[in-house]
Each structure stands twice: as structure tokens, then as C-alpha cells.
Design an enzyme around this catalytic site. Structure first.
Site, PDB file in Angstrom:
ATOM      1  N   SER A 145      24.779  40.126  47.543  1.00 62.98           N
ATOM      2  CA  SER A 145      23.421  39.615  47.686  1.00 62.98           C
ATOM      3  C   SER A 145      22.810  40.121  49.001  1.00 62.98           C
ATOM      4  O   SER A 145      22.853  41.310  49.283  1.00 62.98           O
ATOM      5  CB  SER A 145      23.430  38.090  47.593  1.00 62.98           C
TER       6      SER A 145
ATOM      7  N   ASP B 263      23.532  39.081  40.836  1.00 66.15           N
ATOM      8  CA  ASP B 263      24.047  38.652  42.140  1.00 66.15           C
ATOM      9  C   ASP B 263      25.570  38.494  42.155  1.00 66.15           C
ATOM     10  O   ASP B 263      26.142  37.724  41.378  1.00 66.15           O
ATOM     11  CB  ASP B 263      23.390  37.313  42.486  1.00 66.15           C
TER      12      ASP B 263
END
Length: 320
Positions: free
Chosen positions: A40, A154
Site C-alpha cells: 500500500s 492492496d
């Protein structure tokens, strides 16, 4: 003697700007970063540093106002995510330029999640921008990266603090940054983080939709932030939690899961040094608070590294 570092940068939205402060503190102490693994925002900041563009990104990020961030939001009407992310990623792509991961001067791993096959994916070669883009695609919020039959999102869904990819670098120490540390408490009460305003990105998004618009762009004129008191007791925090927006609800659900996973990952493979940033330091979408988060990261790293180096000195004296 210069010590080498394998650096692990965790996920946590806007708190990821704290990674910049951590990197700057390590470099100021003459540590040499030879490997980075991140997911991320950790993958984004780590990739930008590996490409040699961290200073340029920091200048851009710290110059963005609250309204600037709202204007970068491009709504999506497909089924994959509420935000395309094209505007902000176009800026980052232009800033960083084209790079192949295997040609970077340091070892780099971006961790993403393959929803199709339900497994972790490590990007250790190929296009740097694509790797960062996949790792940062928060499900239901940002559009994912589609590669063949794989839907990549993610990496924090499965590995919020990816320590294992850095082990093969054989650095002197592994330093991990956890952006999901418990909130700071005083006297048993949970207090409002230092850098929190009354309004935020999600507040204006939801207000815009409620007024019949399509999101934050319909509510820019109402985006006047009023500072909150720095200390707010738990009862007030609980009342506010009942009024959170729909997108913040999505991310808070992800954060609950990531906090638990982070504890598990760190316990399974403890780093030599763990730098923790409280998840209450800012909300995940407060990207206009980059400067404050960089300062928080720098101070947290200073405190932890002072303690670590003091312990090394004591150990050295004991051996002599």
C-alpha cells in the site's frame, strides 16, 4: 562503520507519509538502506525512494492543501472501485518516471493481493509503477489492477507489514514500520490525535452525495475545516464513530483486519527494530497532512533508534 538496513514499510493510508520521516532519520544516522519491502503506501513511498525521487515527492505532497486533495479525486462508476485514481497516479507516474524493478539500485518488493487466486503477490521485477499501483488499490475504494484473470489489490489485506521479502538481502538489521499501532492513551482515556480536524475527505464526499451530487467536488465550497480540541475523551469519540461516512466505514473495516494481521506477522518474524506509528495519528484519507506525518515518522524513528543504539553501546561495553 556503516550499517546496512532492510526496511519494511507497512500499510496505513495517509499515515504512510510517516515512512518518509523514518527514511530520512535512518539516512541522517548513516544507515545504508539496501532493501525495501512495502505494501500500500509503504510500497508507494518505498518505490519512490528506490527510484531516487523521494525529495521531489515530498515537496509535492507537503505542498498539497485540503482542497488540492479533494480535486484529485476522480469518481468511478464501474463495479470495481469508487475512485479511479487516474489523476493522482498520473502525477506520481510523471514524477517517478519509467523504471524496471530489477534495475533499481536497491532491492525492492511491492506486495499486492491476488483476489482471484486468494494469495499474496510479490512484485520483484517488471514495471515499478504498475507494482505500486496494484499494491495501493484498496478494495471497494480504488480501482484494482487487472492482469489477465488476476484482480490485484492492496497487499495489506494479507500482509500489512511484509517482513519476509527483505530477509534474503542479509542486511545488518531489519527495520519495520507499523502504521497500525494502538492509539495513545492517557489516564485510561483515548484522546483525539494531534492532527485531526472536524472535516475530512470522507465527510465532504458523503455531504456531496447527500445533497444529490456525485462526491466531494459538489461540496468544495463547504469544505471549511474548523480545528477540533486536541484532547477529546472516549465518550465523544464513540459518539463521532456513529456518524462516520460510508467510505470511512469501508476502510475502518479493513483497518480492524490489518491491525490483527500486523500483530500476527510481527510475532511470527520479529524485526530487529520496530517503529510504531499510532493509527490515531491521522485518518487514512488525510493526505493533506503529509508534513505532520513526516515529522511524526521522523520523531518516532529518532526515539526508537536512540534506544536501539543505546542498547548496542551497553552491550559493547559489557563485552569489553
Amino acid at each position: 562503520m556503516v550499517k546496512t538496513v532492510s526496511l519494511v514499510l507497512g500499510s496505513g493510508g495517509a499515515r504512510g507519509h510517516a515512512h518518509i520521516g523514518v527514511i530520512e532519520e535512518l539516512l541522517s544516522r548513516n544507515y545504508k538502506i539496501i532493501a525495501i519491502a512495502g505494501c500500500s503506501m509503504g510500497a508507494l513511498v518505498g518505490g519512490i525512494y528506490a527510484a531516487g525521487k523521494l525529495r521531489q515527492y515530498e515537496e509535492w505532497a507537503t505542498s498539497r492543501s485540503y482542497i488540492d486533495i479533494l480535486r484529485l479525486v476522480d469518481l468511478s462508476f464501474d463495479t470495481f472501485g469508487m475512485i479511479r485514481g487516474d489523476k493522482v497516479f498520473a502525477i506520481i507516474q510523471d514524477l517517478v518516471g519509467p523504471h524496471l524493478i530489477q534495475e533499481l539500485p536497491i532491492s525492492y518488493t511491492a506486495v499486492a493481493t491476488d483476489l482471484t487466486n486468494q494469495k499474496e503477490v510479490w512484485f520483484q521485477e517488471g514495471d515499478l509503477f504498475e507494482a505500486m499501483r496494484a499494491s495501493i488499490a484498496i478494495p471497494s475504494l480504488f480501482a484494482p489492477v487487472i492482469k489477465g484473470d488476476r484482480i490485484l489489490v492492496d497487499g495489506g489485506l494479507l500482509n500489512p507489514v511484509p517482513i519476509v521479502p527483505t530477509v534474503s538481502a542479509h542486511a545488518d538489521i531489519i527495520v519495520a514500520v507499523n502504521l497500525s499501532a494502538p492509539p495513545v492513551t492517557r489516564g485510561g482515556e483515548e484522546f483525539e490525535p494531534l492532527y485531526t480536524d472536524k472535516h475530512g475527505f470522507m465527510d465532504d464526499w458523503d455531504a456531496g452525495i447527500a445533497l444529490g451530487g456525485t462526491g466531494p467536488s459538489d461540496n468544495l465550497n463547504k469544505a471549511k475545516s474548523k480545528p477540533r480540541p486536541l484532547k477529546v475523551k472516549s465518550e465523544r469519540l464513540r459518539k463521532r464513530s456513529n456518524k462516520i461516512g460510508r467510505l470511512e466505514m469501508i476502510y475502518q473495516s479493513v483497518e480492524v483486519m490489518q491491525s490483527s494481521l500486523t500483530q500476527y506477522k510481527i510475532a511470527g518474524y520479529p524485526p530487529d527494530v520496530l517503529i510504531e506509528i499510532p493509527k490515531s495519528s491521522c485518518r487514512f484519507y488525510e493526505f493533506y497532512r503529509a508534513k505532520e506525518m513526516i515529522d511524526i515518522g521522523r520523531e518516532a524513528a529518532k526515539h526508537v533508534m536512540d534506544h536501539y543504539e543505546h542498547g548496542l553501546r551497553l552491550a559493547g561495553e559489557g563485552e569489553s
